[in-house]
Design a protein around this motif. Structure first.
Motif, mmCIF file in Angstrom:
data_model
loop_
_atom_site.group_PDB
_atom_site.id
_atom_site.type_symbol
_atom_site.label_atom_id
_atom_site.label_comp_id
_atom_site.label_asym_id
_atom_site.label_seq_id
_atom_site.Cartn_x
_atom_site.Cartn_y
_atom_site.Cartn_z
ATOM 1 N N UNK A 1 -5.335 -5.584 -3.513
ATOM 2 C CA UNK A 1 -6.058 -5.052 -2.351
ATOM 3 C C UNK A 1 -5.294 -5.444 -1.084
ATOM 4 N N UNK A 2 -5.038 -4.448 -0.224
ATOM 5 C CA UNK A 2 -4.323 -4.731 1.026
ATOM 6 C C UNK A 2 -4.734 -3.702 2.081
ATOM 7 N N UNK A 3 -4.284 -3.941 3.307
ATOM 8 C CA UNK A 3 -4.655 -3.058 4.421
ATOM 9 C C UNK A 3 -3.472 -2.200 4.848
ATOM 10 N N UNK A 4 -3.727 -0.902 4.996
ATOM 11 C CA UNK A 4 -2.723 -0.004 5.576
ATOM 12 C C UNK A 4 -2.671 -0.250 7.086
ATOM 13 N N UNK A 5 -1.582 0.176 7.728
ATOM 14 C CA UNK A 5 -1.438 -0.098 9.167
ATOM 15 C C UNK A 5 -2.593 0.460 9.998
ATOM 16 N N UNK A 6 -3.161 1.581 9.592
ATOM 17 C CA UNK A 6 -4.228 2.188 10.403
ATOM 18 C C UNK A 6 -5.622 1.783 9.919
#
Lengths: 566, 566
Positions: free
Chosen positions: B212-217
């Protein structure tokens, strides 16, 4: 792993819940003035917090080991034991004529609680010594007393208890160790003993083993057991150490916890020993010691529960996570608050029961009144089983409070659970305690239980005027327990045994309600709020437990061994 | 440490308690004929008893270690995993088009139960693989499916789930790992993840990490989380392995138990990954997987409880001590019989709940009926928390049954307790499960709960004709639970959360009564006697629990953090 001795809890319990004043008012314990109590609590707290607590993790990480027949103890344990000894804590309740402080067992119990919370594996050593001192004070000859008691009380020598053999665990009567008379008044003791806590160490000059064994003319069973003092080094009559006795540590156990405490298999091969008490009366002597040792083990459970609670509280009030209000820590979440409140409320209940037990023992000692003896005898199995069950449960809740961190050893939460686990087993399993409660302790047809229930109900009646919401459920719970007790004492032993464990637990729950109510009546603040939590949310547990008790043995024993294996 | 898979219990539960016939009657699962079920149970039992059970103690004694960046697994684990893979057990419920057996999750649950009982630390590996397979089946692109699913199902590659970060435990929304788009459709994934079960091993060709990770936007919180496949070795589109990805095992945790399972801290440094599912929809994908993984963890608790029970039963029916009648073993003592019966009755109850849960999931899959989905969603947190709590409790009772031997590691009883401890924590702590039950799973105003209670009461009504003594208390307990549920759904969230854990426990107790009653109605012998034990002695626990629930939050939150620290 910081630990902070709960001095204010002890003072509140002594002053407002378990009526310690009556102990201090006796001639026997007139030294236990309020100033003395404060001094004792303060000094023991300092030792526990500053000297013993730092040994807790090293004891786990660097277990005691057996090297070429020599037990090497965990780092710092030698210095820790020395500090305990120099503080006079081993002999806090021992007779002053041999160097003890002669203070009430109630105070010793508070000290043991703190030391156990700080470092259980080391504290077990002075606890064993205290048991041996008590056994010798009651049963040994003057000659033995003069040699051993001053050295044990000063901590120059340490003591162990040797009961269990591989084929004789809870059934002590099955033991086979032998003692043959020598021609000099001593005996040649032979046999193998297991589970010998602190069976040896590398910091005391001598290790004194109290060993149960059979004389040549002994009958089978518990009536043929005698008690012997078998020292590692044989002292002369002035206590100067002579030759090495013929005994050895065969091995140390690899245990789930309590790694800092060397648990030995001991072998005696015609080791020189001296009879303690009368021939064939060893079990009676052992029982004297064991009853108070059971309170000591209760206190171990409570001490570890306190430490595990503090550890979890520190984590919960530090850890920020989720959309918590207020402090922003997980302690704001209702379920975490529930865990923390239940831990604290249960520690309070268990500690109150054990201190009330200690007060009863002190009052029996000071007054010789049989009613106090009966009260002490009734409370002992409850203290032991409930105090240690709470130790296990609070340590488990402590792990749960930590989430994933709870399963990682470096956090320290797991060690409490691993260490305290043995307390529900040794000094008589908690099942044995429960059977003792419903059988031996109710040979009076429940008189001692009913006398206690009378007091609980009277206190609840009196409390109804001020705190009806709390007093009423305590009264009702006591009444349900009374009815179940009336039923219980009319049943045969097997029906009692079938529900012994839930009965003991229900009794402890009701006692906890009684002491929490006393706390609430004395303190309109934090203690009343905690009592409200306990009485409204935890006390109702007794209903299901007592329903279980009243089922008796039939439907239980109907589940056959074949059923269980099918 | 012998372990014998309880095939006859599974068959009885499937045939008479959880109505597995309805699953086999669907088109989707028409392969699950009675013959097929017998074959599955028999083969999985053989693997578990003969191949996996002998790995249990070596896994504890020789933990997985990290050497120069390489994880070395416990002795025999490579061969054990190979045997699991070759039996097809990893893909038992996976789609046949990728090599799976396509069988019901209910059967997979019985297989997982046996493998967990035999060797929990190894079984965790295929369980993680199954979770990953399911996530990919539901959310991955066809291209990813083609590369990964056949290899995961065959066991050539293994899978992990990467959710937790140091600051983001139960609050997944706080995670910070990042994913930046590369110019080839892949992403550069960076961040540190903790508690990664089987984060690496030395027996699979590749280890596939779902991260699980966050995209730039991405927005903050749970709506900004995406899911990525990040393999240890980067495969080409035919699955041939290429270069080593930029990820590593930083360290392995030193845990209370489950030593055979390497729990890793993982570091991703611009590691190449591929998006699974839609951007920012990672949590939904994770929840699909987690719901079934929660049932998987429930099954772990139950499997270990079964093994701990068998271990204690063997000891108790072998150990001769005291004046026991009949066999002369301690199993003749009422208190030991009580422990054994309570262990067996609780394992039965927890297993019935988890299998009913699996049946609901299978029926939802096969029929698409929302009511089955709601039933499965309701039962999942109950299965997980109760199954794992019973795991912990039965393992503890197993230690107690052994007396002093229970604390000695060589006996093996302690390992069950240490291993199973994590199951109440991972895949969402049991407190989180309870909050899920009273909040998310009651957003329907309790409809799913009331529908289940209707069934329980109807079955109890029907049972009154034959077994009034058992059916009546089950009906009454269900009715008390219904009344408390009606109260609960009318409260705000904090009032629900305050009693969430006792509510879940009471619900499980009532369900246990329901399934034990069904057992008693089908079998007039051993199962009826065990049901009688449970319904008369254990079920009454719900009374105190529901009293706790109905107190709400006020008196609990009145115990302030200052109170707790005072």
């Amino acid at each position: 792993m910081p630990y902070s001795s709960p001095i204010s809890d002890f003072r509140f319990l002594l002053d407002h819940v378990v009526d310690f004043d009556q102990v201090a008012a006796t001639d026997r314990f007139s030294d236990a003035t309020p100033d003395m109590c404060v001094a004792i609590l303060t000094e023991a707290a300092k030792l526990s917090d500053e000297v013993l607590a730092p040994l807790q993790r090293p004891g786990d990480e660097h277990p005691a080991v057996l090297e070429n027949g020599i037990v090497r103890t965990s780092p710092g344990f030698a210095e820790g034991f020395k500090a305990i000894a120099e503080g006079g804590w081993i002999g806090i309740s021992a007779s002053p004529e041999n160097g003890g402080m002669g203070l009430p067992l109630t105070l010793a119990t508070t000290v043991n609680d703190m030391m156990a919370g700080a470092c259980l594996s080391l504290q077990l050593n002075p606890l064993m010594c205290q048991g041996q001192i008590e056994a010798l004070e009651h049963h040994a000859s003057d000659a033995l007393k003069e040699i051993y008691l001053p050295k044990l009380i000063s901590g120059e020598w340490t003591g162990t208890m040797n009961l269990t053999e591989p084929q004789a665990g809870s059934d002590v009567g099955a033991l086979r160790s032998k003692a043959e008379p020598n021609n000099d008044g001593s005996y040649a003791v032979s046999g193998q003993k297991i589970y010998i806590s602190w069976g040896d160490n590398d910091f005391a000059e001598n290790v004194c083993h109290l060993v149960l064994a059979r004389l040549p003319d002994a009958v089978d069973g518990v009536k043929g057991i005698s008690l012997f003092m078998v020292p590692k080094f044989i002292p002369d009559e002035d206590g100067n150490l002579g030759e090495r006795n013929s005994l050895r540590v065969v091995s140390l156990e690899h245990k789930m916890g309590l790694h800092g405490s060397p648990t030995a298999v001991m072998e005696y091969s015609n080791a020189k020993g001296w009879l303690v008490g009368e021939p064939h009366a060893g079990l009676a002597a052992m029982f004297t010691m064991m009853n108070n040792a059971r309170l000591g083990v209760a206190t171990q459970g409570i001490g570890v529960a306190e430490a595990a609670y503090q550890h979890a509280l520190t984590y919960a009030t530090d850890r920020k996570q989720g959309k918590a209000k207020g402090t922003g820590t997980i302690a704001e979440h209702a379920d975490v608050r529930r865990m923390l409140a239940s831990m604290k409320a249960d520690v309070f209940a268990a500690r109150a029961i054990s201190l009330a037990n200690a007060v009863a023992i002190d009052m029996a000692t000071a007054t010789g009144d049989d009613a106090w003896d009966a009260r002490a005898a009734l409370l002992t199995p409850i203290s032991k089983a409930f105090g240690t069950d709470i130790g296990v449960e609070v340590a488990a809740t402590g792990i749960q409070t930590h989430g994933g961190m709870g399963f990682i050893e470096e956090t320290g939460a797991a060690q409490y659970a691993r260490d305290v686990r043995v307390t529900t087993i040794y000094e008589g399993t908690n099942g044995i305690q429960a059977m003792d409660l419903v059988a031996r302790k109710m040979m009076d047809n429940g008189d001692a239980a009913f006398a206690l229930l009378d007091e609980i109900e009277a206190a609840a009646e009196a409390g109804k005027a001020t705190l009806p919401d709390l007093a009423e459920p305590v009264w009702l719970a006591a009444e349900t327990l009374r009815e179940t007790t009336e039923w219980l004492v009319s049943q045969d032993l097997n029906d009692r045994f079938a529900g012994a464990v839930p009965y003991l637990r229900a009794f402890a729950r009701v006692l906890g309600g009684h002491y929490h109510l006393a706390a609430a009546l004395s303190d309109d603040g934090a203690r009343k709020r905690l009592a409200t939590f306990y009485i409204k949310r935890t006390l109702p547990e007794h209903i299901g437990l007592l329903a279980h008790v009243r089922e008796g043995a039939d439907d239980l024993m109907a589940v056959t061994i074949d059923d269980l294996a099918s």
